[in-house]
Design an enzyme around this catalytic site. Structure first.
Site, PDB file in Angstrom:
ATOM      1  N   LYS A 193      15.169  -0.231   4.988  1.00 47.07           N
ATOM      2  CA  LYS A 193      14.744   0.406   3.743  1.00 47.07           C
ATOM      3  C   LYS A 193      14.992   1.917   3.784  1.00 47.07           C
ATOM      4  O   LYS A 193      15.583   2.491   2.868  1.00 47.07           O
ATOM      5  CB  LYS A 193      13.256   0.142   3.510  1.00 47.07           C
TER       6      LYS A 193
ATOM      7  N   ASN B 164      -2.756   4.296   4.970  1.00 51.55           N
ATOM      8  CA  ASN B 164      -3.431   3.204   4.253  1.00 51.55           C
ATOM      9  C   ASN B 164      -3.246   1.877   4.971  1.00 51.55           C
ATOM     10  O   ASN B 164      -4.172   1.075   5.061  1.00 51.55           O
ATOM     11  CB  ASN B 164      -2.860   3.080   2.831  1.00 51.55           C
TER      12      ASN B 164
ATOM     13  N   THR C  72       6.145   0.611   2.129  1.00 54.22           N
ATOM     14  CA  THR C  72       7.192   1.362   2.813  1.00 54.22           C
ATOM     15  C   THR C  72       6.514   2.396   3.698  1.00 54.22           C
ATOM     16  O   THR C  72       5.898   3.347   3.205  1.00 54.22           O
ATOM     17  CB  THR C  72       8.122   2.060   1.809  1.00 54.22           C
TER      18      THR C  72
ATOM     19  N   LYS D  84       9.066  11.127  -0.210  1.00 52.59           N
ATOM     20  CA  LYS D  84       8.248  10.395   0.776  1.00 52.59           C
ATOM     21  C   LYS D  84       9.138   9.541   1.694  1.00 52.59           C
ATOM     22  O   LYS D  84       9.002   9.587   2.920  1.00 52.59           O
ATOM     23  CB  LYS D  84       7.257   9.478   0.048  1.00 52.59           C
TER      24      LYS D  84
ATOM     25  N   LEU E   3       0.827  -1.209   0.000  1.00 50.80           N
ATOM     26  CA  LEU E   3       0.000   0.000   0.000  1.00 50.80           C
ATOM     27  C   LEU E   3       0.862   1.259   0.000  1.00 50.80           C
ATOM     28  O   LEU E   3       2.046   1.217   0.331  1.00 50.80           O
ATOM     29  CB  LEU E   3      -0.918  -0.031   1.224  1.00 50.80           C
ATOM     30  N   PRO E   4       0.265   2.397  -0.354  1.00 52.39           N
ATOM     31  CA  PRO E   4       1.067   3.614  -0.538  1.00 52.39           C
ATOM     32  C   PRO E   4       1.681   4.211   0.727  1.00 52.39           C
ATOM     33  O   PRO E   4       2.798   4.704   0.678  1.00 52.39           O
ATOM     34  CB  PRO E   4       0.078   4.616  -1.160  1.00 52.39           C
TER      35      PRO E   4
END
Lengths: 325, 325, 325, 325
Positions: free
Chosen positions: C199, C98, C124, C274, C93-94
């Site tokens: 990450k 979410n 992420t 982001k 998911l974004p």
């Protein structure tokens, strides 16, 4: 040496007679040199004449020279030729290299400067260059003082500039008399170079405060605050600064400032970038950490590459605006 | 709904009767809740009592509670138990997590809040958390407003705090009356969350200006300027800001400020780092670029790791001083 | 408890039978849930089916669902309805909100998750959100692991993603089997949240190196160096980094990279912004100074406001180019 | 002119005969000048002698001169006196001012340099200063090339330095022969000044990557990642850089690097600050935005004021460590 020092003091008092509002034949005969007749220098030279000084000018632009000659100035072929005819000389040039060339070049002032001449450089340049030129001038028996200004083109025209002066205290009286013809606030900052230091220190803090104000207004607006209300809160609290309460960068918050005129007029971003570069050079040379000053420099540099060079420096609000595109 | 709204308006007017300088038996009976009795909250609660309010308090520290009880307050076992007994409640807590727990936790205010209660949170927290708690409160029929303060411990004691208030305009009169017992400047900033927004915006610009002033003073001194002279030049020019003209960070330039008292007292660097972190969270969430605000945050974070946590935030002058070691 | 733990181990081994290249009726009947079928999730779900898994999918976009159904997947009405039918579930998911909604919302996975279910989230997001969802999942007897990916859309299609996995070591075997259907490099990083940590750490250093490479190449070119020659010098020296030797941001230095294709394709600047925002949130929460990471975040944020959102993140070279305008 | 150019080519081929592994009486008689015998220059001069060159040295430190004389060198009273006796000269000095003095001072090389002399300056200085000295040298018929090195003291001793050479292509063969006696990698970068440009570009990117690696490792550790595991993930992914995979700044991650030896040895933070200052000067002069390079400079400047001057530049990990105090 003492002899020559006394001599130049006499000459200078005479030279500034007109400024002191009384007239004598000596004053009429003594001329002030003026080199650099751009947006700032031109009006300064005009004001000198209005206060009764005869001036002899030089500029690489013949049209600038002609304008002054049309107003009654005489002209010379080179800085060297100006220096040959005066005891008092003012220069107003774009950058360090220009000043170095103007004074130390093959046709420079120092090739023919007379002992005792007072050299007042109003350019904004590196303090170290001011010091170096002062040293060369001293070898010729002349006195070089750095006198950068604040106030911009309008203050130049109105004769309301602030001069920050670096150089020997015993020469400040003479400098003050002449500079008072062009400004209303003449501050002696200390030894040669400190005028430049004061100028670039002020502008570094100004740039930091302006960017900070722009960021803060942007953030507050995004968080739902009315711009005028937010400006009011900041201005009555500890966030208050000149950029928030006199020169707010948000269109519509204040009238009569560049932000309410599409960021036209005012102090261009490219000029701010230049002054911040001088501050960074000075900080690097003196090994002084200036993290925000350094980032402010980078941001104005980036604005230059993004089309903001000629817009007022408060346009950083627009540059950082989240919704601009 | 209308009924309950009218009811709470009535109750509230009664509750604030003492503050309005007239007395009634109703006023004596109505209590104000106060949760969070630390360095800031304790004196605020004392001031409420001095203005004639009866209060019922809660804090996790029993000694803090005892101090207030010794001054005439009553106490309750939990935020929930406080809420059960009041129509007006004030909270003053360290951070977002504390506020969330205080209101929405198992023993939290919202478990037993009465419809129509006015909840005034003076903590400095994330605007988004204020909004979220307000939403939960609304589901219970209560009104939550964010009312962070500026002014520090002394202003808390003197009752001269500034309150920046976010929440519905029609509740501001009631909030204003109560907050006026503890402060002298009560500003309505807009919807819920905007009080926090105003607070963190001001402090972000304050931090930027302070670091900028520290860098500028350091640089100027290294370039040969006298600190007092430089401060004077900045303060009469466009570099002027609160940090330069009211709270100068250089020891000896001003009296009565932390810089002249070994950076003791004042507003600690760790607290500034916290507020700047809130500003960065808000900037990230709203995708607002704040390059200097972001670097200011990093610098106060670095000061925290270098032993400056408890020193006044103007000690950034010392942190950045070229000759410190 | 032990019973349920044994049960889910059994179910899971059965569930992954197809991946282990042998077939059983149990494997055919057991389905894997997949929520989030965007640019990354869609191809991942396709690869799961290619490796023999039956999947049941959900997405808010009905066209995305239809595409998968057209390829043989079944679908469900909500995350909750997916969870009701599976022992293994993957989400992609974004953002944090979410994921929170997908798992803890009114129609979320946790409303009907079966004890022993393994939940693998490849989104992420903030490490703290992963931890929080894992805690809620544990209350239902399910196991949540964070498994963000690196590699982009092409690696998603080719099944060559890298998965960075955070969660209990004894569940890693099962996770590894499933993730291996979609990637070639599955790394167990530690407890829940550490997959996200790895990450965002990698991407923060990547962004810093990329901007650094762009600045350095710009500076070198301005100083008279040939771009390929400079890249060669850096790459054989201590300036070497992935951004200089594999993904050089200067058009013409390398072939087959976005910089030589007008910065199209690759990893968009808005996505980098982001991830850097997540890194800054994590740094703020953990009070870790990250001055360059913070400035890198700001620069990608500024690129977003300057029209670079969809260009590859190496377009920072162009953004910072002195001669661009 | 042609005549003198041919002459010096002949002389030089003779001068480098020993290096080319054959011997002649001419080679024995021809000397190479060497000015600057510090930590780097001393071993370089020793290596020249080991390869068969006779050298004549100068340094302001008489003990440094004596050490070389003890090894078989002859000495001269001044740079000028060295220049009078040689066709090939190497200098290795601390900064721009030293180089300027060494070449253009009253007792400088250019006072008595012979036409056709090849002057190789291995100092790391401002590219603009290299260009200026080259111009003055050309006026005397001499050729000045900038040849800064990378590799540090050990590479200096081992004769494994990398030389980045700026100057006319047709002189590179001669420069290459001589420099090969002291290094293993001699790169022609372009016109005079580009050797310096390549050096400061590499070191700017190196500093950025190192600080980025330090921040990233600090953040990852705070988020629960094992340092070695994190380094492994970065090194096999797009975060990979020299600072992470060859010179990791976290104690214990790698052996044989300064971070595992209390940050002793290696490349001192003060030297990095100096090189970053040169990069910033060059960026300012060329109006190139370098936001991260600029902040990296500030951070090493701050490390200098915090006691890290002599520690290896990877100690930025420690400087930024959240738990250091």
């Amino acid at each position: 040496m003492l002899q020559s020092s006394m001599m130049h003091t006499v000459r200078r008092l005479v030279g500034s007679a007109a400024a002191a509002n009384f007239s004598s034949s000596a004053a009429v005969n003594s001329k002030v040199g003026f080199i650099g007749l751009g947006n700032m220098g031109g009006p300064m030279a005009q004001n000198l004449m209005k206060k009764g000084h005869s001036i002899i000018v030089y500029d690489i632009s013949s049209s600038s020279v002609e304008e002054l000659v049309g107003s009654g100035a005489s002209s010379a072929e080179s800085p060297r030729a100006v220096a040959a005819q005066v005891d008092l000389l003012i220069s107003m040039l774009p950058n360090s290299a220009n000043v170095m060339e103007c004074y130390t070049g093959a046709e420079g002032v120092l090739k023919e400067v007379k002992p005792g001449t007072l050299l007042l450089d109003s350019s904004t340049i590196a303090p170290d260059v001011s010091k170096q030129v002062a040293k060369f001038a001293a070898e010729k028996g002349a006195v070089f003082m750095d006198c950068p200004v604040s106030g911009g083109v309008n203050a130049s025209k109105d004769g309301t500039l602030t001069f920050m002066v670096g150089g020997p205290a015993n020469e400040f009286v003479a400098a003050n008399e002449l500079l008072s013809c062009m400004g209303k606030n003449i501050v002696h900052c200390g030894d040669v170079g400190t005028g430049q230091a004061a100028k670039i220190c002020n502008n570094m803090l100004l740039a930091i405060s302006m960017i900070g104000t722009a960021e803060t207004m942007n953030l507050g607006i995004r968080l739902g605050l009315d711009p005028k209300l937010l400006a009011g809160i900041l201005n009555s609290s500890s966030g208050r600064c000149w950029s928030s309460d006199v020169y707010n960068p948000v269109p519509g918050v204040m009238e009569g400032v560049p932000s309410s005129n599409n960021y036209e007029g005012g102090f261009g971003s490219a000029l701010m970038a230049k002054d911040l570069g001088l501050a960074q050079d000075a900080a690097t040379n003196s090994m002084t950490p200036t993290p925000l000053g350094s980032l402010a420099h980078q941001l104005y540099r980036m604005m230059q590459t993004s089309g903001y060079s000629k817009k007022d420096f408060s346009s950083v609000f627009q540059f950082l605006q989240p919704d601009q595109k």
